[in-house]
Design a protein around this motif. Structure first.
Motif, PDB file in Angstrom:
ATOM      1  N   ALA A 162       5.366  -9.635 -23.488  1.00  0.00           N
ATOM      2  CA  ALA A 162       5.078 -11.055 -23.250  1.00  0.00           C
ATOM      3  C   ALA A 162       5.191 -11.401 -21.776  1.00  0.00           C
ATOM      4  N   GLU A 163       6.227 -10.868 -21.120  1.00  0.00           N
ATOM      5  CA  GLU A 163       6.404 -11.122 -19.686  1.00  0.00           C
ATOM      6  C   GLU A 163       5.241 -10.577 -18.868  1.00  0.00           C
ATOM      7  N   ALA A 164       4.568  -9.541 -19.414  1.00  0.00           N
ATOM      8  CA  ALA A 164       3.407  -8.967 -18.736  1.00  0.00           C
ATOM      9  C   ALA A 164       2.114  -9.665 -19.138  1.00  0.00           C
ATOM     10  N   GLY A 165       2.228 -10.727 -19.962  1.00  0.00           N
ATOM     11  CA  GLY A 165       1.058 -11.538 -20.277  1.00  0.00           C
ATOM     12  C   GLY A 165       0.406 -11.289 -21.613  1.00  0.00           C
ATOM     13  N   ASP A 166       1.036 -10.516 -22.503  1.00  0.00           N
ATOM     14  CA  ASP A 166       0.439 -10.209 -23.801  1.00  0.00           C
ATOM     15  C   ASP A 166       0.635 -11.392 -24.746  1.00  0.00           C
ATOM     16  N   ALA A 167      -0.459 -12.076 -25.089  1.00  0.00           N
ATOM     17  CA  ALA A 167      -0.377 -13.276 -25.924  1.00  0.00           C
ATOM     18  C   ALA A 167       0.078 -12.952 -27.339  1.00  0.00           C
ATOM     19  N   GLY A 168      -0.311 -11.790 -27.862  1.00  0.00           N
ATOM     20  CA  GLY A 168       0.118 -11.409 -29.198  1.00  0.00           C
ATOM     21  C   GLY A 168       1.623 -11.263 -29.283  1.00  0.00           C
ATOM     22  N   ALA A 169       2.211 -10.687 -28.226  1.00  0.00           N
ATOM     23  CA  ALA A 169       3.672 -10.545 -28.181  1.00  0.00           C
ATOM     24  C   ALA A 169       4.337 -11.915 -28.114  1.00  0.00           C
ATOM     25  N   MET A 170       3.727 -12.837 -27.380  1.00  0.00           N
ATOM     26  CA  MET A 170       4.273 -14.196 -27.303  1.00  0.00           C
ATOM     27  C   MET A 170       4.314 -14.835 -28.685  1.00  0.00           C
ATOM     28  N   PHE A 171       3.243 -14.667 -29.432  1.00  0.00           N
ATOM     29  CA  PHE A 171       3.188 -15.249 -30.775  1.00  0.00           C
ATOM     30  C   PHE A 171       4.254 -14.626 -31.675  1.00  0.00           C
ATOM     31  N   ILE A 172       4.408 -13.298 -31.611  1.00  0.00           N
ATOM     32  CA  ILE A 172       5.414 -12.629 -32.438  1.00  0.00           C
ATOM     33  C   ILE A 172       6.808 -13.093 -32.073  1.00  0.00           C
ATOM     34  N   LEU A 173       7.064 -13.313 -30.791  1.00  0.00           N
ATOM     35  CA  LEU A 173       8.364 -13.845 -30.382  1.00  0.00           C
ATOM     36  C   LEU A 173       8.584 -15.247 -30.958  1.00  0.00           C
ATOM     37  N   GLY A 174       7.518 -16.030 -31.019  1.00  0.00           N
ATOM     38  CA  GLY A 174       7.624 -17.336 -31.647  1.00  0.00           C
ATOM     39  C   GLY A 174       8.052 -17.212 -33.107  1.00  0.00           C
ATOM     40  N   VAL A 175       7.422 -16.271 -33.821  1.00  0.00           N
ATOM     41  CA  VAL A 175       7.775 -16.030 -35.226  1.00  0.00           C
ATOM     42  C   VAL A 175       9.220 -15.545 -35.329  1.00  0.00           C
ATOM     43  N   ALA A 176       9.629 -14.653 -34.402  1.00  0.00           N
ATOM     44  CA  ALA A 176      10.983 -14.093 -34.433  1.00  0.00           C
ATOM     45  C   ALA A 176      12.027 -15.191 -34.250  1.00  0.00           C
ATOM     46  N   SER A 236      14.591 -23.013 -32.778  1.00  0.00           N
ATOM     47  CA  SER A 236      13.303 -23.696 -32.925  1.00  0.00           C
ATOM     48  C   SER A 236      12.666 -24.043 -31.584  1.00  0.00           C
ATOM     49  N   GLN A 237      13.502 -24.344 -30.588  1.00  0.00           N
ATOM     50  CA  GLN A 237      12.950 -24.684 -29.272  1.00  0.00           C
ATOM     51  C   GLN A 237      12.300 -23.462 -28.617  1.00  0.00           C
ATOM     52  N   ARG A 238      12.987 -22.328 -28.706  1.00  0.00           N
ATOM     53  CA  ARG A 238      12.398 -21.103 -28.148  1.00  0.00           C
ATOM     54  C   ARG A 238      11.157 -20.699 -28.933  1.00  0.00           C
ATOM     55  N   ALA A 239      11.204 -20.894 -30.227  1.00  0.00           N
ATOM     56  CA  ALA A 239      10.027 -20.580 -31.037  1.00  0.00           C
ATOM     57  C   ALA A 239       8.838 -21.412 -30.571  1.00  0.00           C
ATOM     58  N   PHE A 240       9.055 -22.706 -30.392  1.00  0.00           N
ATOM     59  CA  PHE A 240       7.971 -23.587 -29.933  1.00  0.00           C
ATOM     60  C   PHE A 240       7.459 -23.137 -28.561  1.00  0.00           C
ATOM     61  N   MET A 241       8.400 -22.781 -27.659  1.00  0.00           N
ATOM     62  CA  MET A 241       8.010 -22.358 -26.322  1.00  0.00           C
ATOM     63  C   MET A 241       7.078 -21.152 -26.382  1.00  0.00           C
ATOM     64  N   TRP A 242       7.426 -20.159 -27.215  1.00  0.00           N
ATOM     65  CA  TRP A 242       6.601 -18.950 -27.292  1.00  0.00           C
ATOM     66  C   TRP A 242       5.266 -19.231 -27.980  1.00  0.00           C
ATOM     67  N   PHE A 243       5.267 -20.061 -29.028  1.00  0.00           N
ATOM     68  CA  PHE A 243       4.004 -20.428 -29.668  1.00  0.00           C
ATOM     69  C   PHE A 243       3.096 -21.140 -28.662  1.00  0.00           C
ATOM     70  N   LYS A 244       3.692 -22.029 -27.869  1.00  0.00           N
ATOM     71  CA  LYS A 244       2.917 -22.773 -26.873  1.00  0.00           C
ATOM     72  C   LYS A 244       2.339 -21.830 -25.824  1.00  0.00           C
ATOM     73  N   ARG A 245       3.161 -20.891 -25.339  1.00  0.00           N
ATOM     74  CA  ARG A 245       2.678 -19.936 -24.336  1.00  0.00           C
ATOM     75  C   ARG A 245       1.586 -19.044 -24.906  1.00  0.00           C
TER      76      ARG A 245
END
Length: 255
Positions: free
Chosen positions: A212-226, A237-246
């Protein structure tokens, strides 16, 4: 192997000039006098139209060829790329392979990588999985991140080697350590599902974060789910929202 990375492109549209226009005569003089490093720089300038010269494919290839003839491995690789792409010379895959091989003999890692890619895809040579793996491994052991990724794919898919998930994970990790976001993402998947490694949710999150830090949007979404579900991390929930938004901001359509 659809996931394998390919060879470099010839022209860098955002190339940085190797010298200023005022320095051009000095480098041209050195190149004409047989300095292979100067020949490389002049070739690069003509290749990209920087440093006070207009882009000239023929002159770029000429100077790369001169450096190659003087035994410079970078020149050998560059003239190989020129022949492979018909850049300033008539396209000639056989000559491209010949120059790649000469550069590879001198330890040029991109030449080793490109030979691996060529034998994998039958570009200029007959497709040969064994030779593809041979060259990928040479380049990977020399620290080439793209070769490390491609070698991992070989082990994952059993291309030119016996299928070996453990070795695949080893080489994905080497590539990920060098910043390859695709390798980091695949390591996240592996640790999440126990593929070639013991299942480890925390380790999965570690690699998804790297991707995610390298820009992978799929990883960002999975982090949101995690973070939403508490997989490998405390639910937040706040971190989840942040990753879904990113993820959404980076083009992930399901976020």
């Amino acid at each position: 192997m659809d996931d394998a990375n390919s060879v470099p492109v010839v022209v860098d549209e955002e190339a940085i000039a190797p010298f200023t226009p005022d320095e051009l005569p000095t480098y041209l003089f050195a190149a004409a006098g047989g300095d292979p490093e100067a020949q490389l720089l002049v070739g690069w300038a003509y290749q990209n139209g920087v440093g006070g010269v207009e882009r000239d494919k023929g002159l770029a290839a000429m100077w790369y060829g001169k450096a190659a003839e003087l035994g410079n491995p970078k020149g050998m690789f560059n003239i190989g790329i020129c022949y492979a792409n018909g850049f300033g010379v008539n396209q000639n895959y056989a000559l491209a392979i010949e120059w790649y091989a000469k550069a590879a003999e001198m330890g040029h890692t991109d030449a080793l990588l490109t030979l691996g890619w060529s034998y994998e895809n039958g570009s200029g040579v007959d497709s040969d999985p064994d030779k593809a793996v041979y060259y990928y491994k040479k380049a990977a052991e020399s620290g080439n991140g793209t070769a490390q990724f491609n070698l991992a794919v070989c082990y994952e898919e059993g291309f030119g080697v016996d299928e070996d998930p453990v070795k695949a994970m080893y080489w994905y990790e080497r590539a990920a350590e060098q910043g390859d976001s695709g390798a980091a993402f695949l390591l996240g998947v592996a640790y999440e599902n126990g593929m070639g490694v013991d299942r480890d949710p925390a380790r999965a999150i570690f690699w998804y974060e790297k991707a995610a830090e390298a820009g992978d949007a799929g990883a960002m979404f999975i982090l949101g789910v995690a973070y939403e579900s508490g997989f490998g991390v405390e639910a937040d929930s706040q971190r989840a929202f942040m990753w879904f938004k990113r993820a959404a901001e980076n083009g992930y359509v399901y976020a």
